[in-house]
Scaffold this motif. Sequence first.
Motif, PDB file in Angstrom:
ATOM      1  N   ALA A 168     -27.368 -14.888  20.517  1.00  0.00           N
ATOM      2  CA  ALA A 168     -26.492 -14.718  19.350  1.00  0.00           C
ATOM      3  C   ALA A 168     -25.681 -13.428  19.422  1.00  0.00           C
ATOM      4  O   ALA A 168     -26.161 -12.398  19.893  1.00  0.00           O
ATOM      5  N   ASP A 169     -24.449 -13.510  18.925  1.00  0.00           N
ATOM      6  CA  ASP A 169     -23.617 -12.318  18.751  1.00  0.00           C
ATOM      7  C   ASP A 169     -23.917 -11.637  17.414  1.00  0.00           C
ATOM      8  O   ASP A 169     -23.683 -10.441  17.249  1.00  0.00           O
ATOM      9  N   LEU A 170     -24.408 -12.440  16.461  1.00  0.00           N
ATOM     10  CA  LEU A 170     -24.640 -11.929  15.107  1.00  0.00           C
ATOM     11  C   LEU A 170     -25.888 -12.578  14.536  1.00  0.00           C
ATOM     12  O   LEU A 170     -26.145 -13.759  14.758  1.00  0.00           O
ATOM     13  N   GLY A 171     -26.675 -11.784  13.811  1.00  0.00           N
ATOM     14  CA  GLY A 171     -27.846 -12.304  13.124  1.00  0.00           C
ATOM     15  C   GLY A 171     -27.608 -12.308  11.626  1.00  0.00           C
ATOM     16  O   GLY A 171     -27.120 -11.319  11.065  1.00  0.00           O
ATOM     17  N   LEU A 172     -27.922 -13.427  10.987  1.00  0.00           N
ATOM     18  CA  LEU A 172     -27.721 -13.580   9.547  1.00  0.00           C
ATOM     19  C   LEU A 172     -29.096 -13.724   8.890  1.00  0.00           C
ATOM     20  O   LEU A 172     -29.755 -14.748   9.025  1.00  0.00           O
ATOM     21  N   VAL A 173     -29.536 -12.664   8.218  1.00  0.00           N
ATOM     22  CA  VAL A 173     -30.838 -12.667   7.551  1.00  0.00           C
ATOM     23  C   VAL A 173     -30.632 -12.920   6.064  1.00  0.00           C
ATOM     24  O   VAL A 173     -29.894 -12.187   5.402  1.00  0.00           O
ATOM     25  N   LEU A 174     -31.284 -13.960   5.552  1.00  0.00           N
ATOM     26  CA  LEU A 174     -31.198 -14.266   4.129  1.00  0.00           C
ATOM     27  C   LEU A 174     -32.414 -13.731   3.400  1.00  0.00           C
ATOM     28  O   LEU A 174     -33.528 -13.766   3.934  1.00  0.00           O
ATOM     29  N   VAL A 175     -32.187 -13.247   2.187  1.00  0.00           N
ATOM     30  CA  VAL A 175     -33.294 -12.911   1.295  1.00  0.00           C
ATOM     31  C   VAL A 175     -33.018 -13.553  -0.060  1.00  0.00           C
ATOM     32  O   VAL A 175     -31.860 -13.702  -0.461  1.00  0.00           O
ATOM     33  N   VAL A 219     -29.295  -8.022  19.182  1.00  0.00           N
ATOM     34  CA  VAL A 219     -28.181  -8.724  18.549  1.00  0.00           C
ATOM     35  C   VAL A 219     -27.286  -7.651  17.928  1.00  0.00           C
ATOM     36  O   VAL A 219     -27.738  -6.904  17.052  1.00  0.00           O
ATOM     37  N   PRO A 220     -26.038  -7.538  18.368  1.00  0.00           N
ATOM     38  CA  PRO A 220     -25.230  -6.355  18.005  1.00  0.00           C
ATOM     39  C   PRO A 220     -24.755  -6.292  16.561  1.00  0.00           C
ATOM     40  O   PRO A 220     -24.431  -5.210  16.077  1.00  0.00           O
ATOM     41  N   HIS A 221     -24.695  -7.425  15.857  1.00  0.00           N
ATOM     42  CA  HIS A 221     -24.194  -7.426  14.479  1.00  0.00           C
ATOM     43  C   HIS A 221     -25.220  -8.113  13.572  1.00  0.00           C
ATOM     44  O   HIS A 221     -25.796  -9.142  13.937  1.00  0.00           O
ATOM     45  N   LEU A 222     -25.433  -7.534  12.398  1.00  0.00           N
ATOM     46  CA  LEU A 222     -26.407  -8.083  11.462  1.00  0.00           C
ATOM     47  C   LEU A 222     -25.784  -8.179  10.077  1.00  0.00           C
ATOM     48  O   LEU A 222     -25.119  -7.248   9.611  1.00  0.00           O
ATOM     49  N   VAL A 223     -25.996  -9.326   9.428  1.00  0.00           N
ATOM     50  CA  VAL A 223     -25.571  -9.529   8.048  1.00  0.00           C
ATOM     51  C   VAL A 223     -26.810  -9.821   7.210  1.00  0.00           C
ATOM     52  O   VAL A 223     -27.599 -10.707   7.553  1.00  0.00           O
ATOM     53  N   LEU A 224     -26.997  -9.065   6.141  1.00  0.00           N
ATOM     54  CA  LEU A 224     -28.029  -9.377   5.166  1.00  0.00           C
ATOM     55  C   LEU A 224     -27.350 -10.099   4.008  1.00  0.00           C
ATOM     56  O   LEU A 224     -26.528  -9.516   3.304  1.00  0.00           O
ATOM     57  N   ALA A 225     -27.674 -11.375   3.833  1.00  0.00           N
ATOM     58  CA  ALA A 225     -27.090 -12.164   2.750  1.00  0.00           C
ATOM     59  C   ALA A 225     -28.116 -12.265   1.626  1.00  0.00           C
ATOM     60  O   ALA A 225     -29.182 -12.873   1.797  1.00  0.00           O
ATOM     61  N   VAL A 226     -27.817 -11.635   0.504  1.00  0.00           N
ATOM     62  CA  VAL A 226     -28.707 -11.693  -0.661  1.00  0.00           C
ATOM     63  C   VAL A 226     -28.361 -12.971  -1.423  1.00  0.00           C
ATOM     64  O   VAL A 226     -27.369 -13.029  -2.153  1.00  0.00           O
ATOM     65  N   ASN A 227     -29.178 -13.998  -1.223  1.00  0.00           N
ATOM     66  CA  ASN A 227     -28.889 -15.331  -1.727  1.00  0.00           C
ATOM     67  C   ASN A 227     -29.510 -15.564  -3.114  1.00  0.00           C
ATOM     68  O   ASN A 227     -30.321 -14.786  -3.587  1.00  0.00           O
ATOM     69  N   LYS A 228     -29.095 -16.659  -3.730  1.00  0.00           N
ATOM     70  CA  LYS A 228     -29.585 -17.091  -5.045  1.00  0.00           C
ATOM     71  C   LYS A 228     -29.266 -16.059  -6.131  1.00  0.00           C
ATOM     72  O   LYS A 228     -30.063 -15.845  -7.064  1.00  0.00           O
ATOM     73  N   MET A 229     -28.096 -15.429  -6.007  1.00  0.00           N
ATOM     74  CA  MET A 229     -27.674 -14.473  -7.029  1.00  0.00           C
ATOM     75  C   MET A 229     -27.486 -15.153  -8.386  1.00  0.00           C
ATOM     76  O   MET A 229     -27.580 -14.511  -9.435  1.00  0.00           O
ATOM     77  N   ASP A 230     -27.229 -16.478  -8.357  1.00  0.00           N
ATOM     78  CA  ASP A 230     -27.075 -17.212  -9.627  1.00  0.00           C
ATOM     79  C   ASP A 230     -28.369 -17.240 -10.437  1.00  0.00           C
ATOM     80  O   ASP A 230     -28.344 -17.380 -11.662  1.00  0.00           O
ATOM     81  N   LEU A 231     -29.509 -17.074  -9.773  1.00  0.00           N
ATOM     82  CA  LEU A 231     -30.802 -17.119 -10.453  1.00  0.00           C
ATOM     83  C   LEU A 231     -31.225 -15.763 -11.011  1.00  0.00           C
ATOM     84  O   LEU A 231     -32.270 -15.651 -11.656  1.00  0.00           O
TER      85      LEU A 231
END
Length: 432
Positions: A121-128, A150-162
Motif C-alpha cells: 500500500a501507498d497509504l493506510g486508512l485507519v478507521l475509528v 506505509v508512507p501515508h496514513l489517514v485516521l478517519a474518525v467515523n460515525k460522527m453522526d452518532l
Amino acid sequence: MADNTIEGYTAEKPRQMDLLRFATAGSVDDGKSTLIGRLLLDSKSIFEDQLEAVEATSQSKGYDYTDLALLTDGLRSEREQGITIDVAYRYFATPNRKFIIADTPGHIQYTRNMVTGASTADLGLVLVDARQGLTEQSRRHAVLLSLLRVPHLVLAVNKMDLVDFSQEVFDKIHHEFTQFATKLNIPDLEVIPISALQGDNVVTRSEKMTWYSGPTLMHHLEHVHVASDRDLVDVRFPVQYVVRPKSDDYHDYRGYAGQVAGGVLKPGDEVVVLPSGMTSTIEAIDLFDKEIDEAFPPMSVTVRLADDVDVSRGDMIARVNNAPKPSQDIDAMICWMTNDPLRPRQKLAIKHTTRSARAMVKDIQYRLDVNSLHRDQDTKELGLNEIGRVQLRTTVPLLCDPYSKNRTTGSFILIDEATGVTVGAGMINSGS
C-alpha cells in the motif's frame, strides 16, 4: 516522435501512472466495509443491478437504510457474522486517479491478512468509531502500518453522526492519536471526521461539520503525492525471465524481463549483474513491442545488454558503484502467519524478489508487543499473528536492501517446504 522519458510518460499516459494503492484497517464494526461501499457508490463504480440487489437485501433485513457493507463483504461467513475475514481487493477510478483498495480484516486473529493487504500500500486508512475512540486494535494497526513503512496514513474518525457531529469528540481523538503517532515512523498523517453511512466528508463536504476546514477523504486520496515515495536513485532490476524467442526474426534476441524495483534504467548505462559481478552496458529497453528511453518503478520491461554475459532468473541488474551487497545472514522483522510456531533451528524455504533459497532460523531476538511496543527478549518462539526480530542464515546470498530503503528488495516470504504454504512475511533490517 514520442517522448519516452519519465516526464513524457507521465504527460502522455497520466492514468497509467496515477495509481494509488491503499489499505483499510481498524477494529471490528468501525465501518470499513461501509466506507468502501460509500466510496464505490459515490464514485459511480457500482452497477445498477448490484445496487438494486443490495437495496433489496437491506429491505429484507428490515433496515431503513442501504447496507453498503454488502458491496464489499463477499464471503458468506463475512455477511453472516458482519465482519471482514479475508483481504478483498476493490478497484475504482475518478477523473484524477485510479485506486486499488485492500479491504483488510479488523479482528485480531486476522492480523496476518492485514499485513498481507498493507504490504504493497501507498497509504493506510485507519478507521475509528467516534463513540469508542482509539482502541487497542486501532493502535495495533497503526503500529503495523508503521512497521510496513506505509508512507501515508489517514485516521478517519467515523460515525460522527452518532455523536451529533461533535467537534469536542473529534478533537479529543485527534489529539490522542497524534500523541501516539509520535512514537511511530509515520511521515505523513491526516485526520478526517466522516460518516460513511450518510456520506459526510467522504466524497462531499459535510454541512453538519462546518467547524472542520480540512479536505474530504476523497479529495485527500485523489491529491496525496505518492510519486516521490519510490526510490529513483538506487537501480534494482531483479531478473524474472530470460527472453529467447524461437523465431527467425529474433534469432539473436536475448533479453531479461522483470519489474524495476528501484532507480532509473537508460540505454548506455553501465551495469553489473549480481551475484556474478560481470559488467556490461544497457543496449536497449523494450516495453511490449517498442523500445523506450527510460524504465523506472514499477514498470515491467525487458532489458537487453551489450555483452553476452551469463544472466538467469534470480540475478539482479544494478549500477556498478551502487549495488546491493550479497548477504547470507539476514536480520529481519517477521510476521508469523501459521498455527505452528516459529522456533530456532527451523528450516524453511525463502522467496526474495525473484530468487528462491532455503533458510534456517539462527535466533529469535525478541517478540514485539504491537500494542505497547514492548520487546519481549525472553521469548523462545513466535506464534500465529505475532511479530518478532529474527536472525536467518540462507543457503545462497540474497541481493537485499534494508526495508526502510526499498520495500521490494527489503522484503521476503517464508514457505513451508512440505506443504508449500506461505508461513511468514519478513522485512529486512540488514544483511551481512
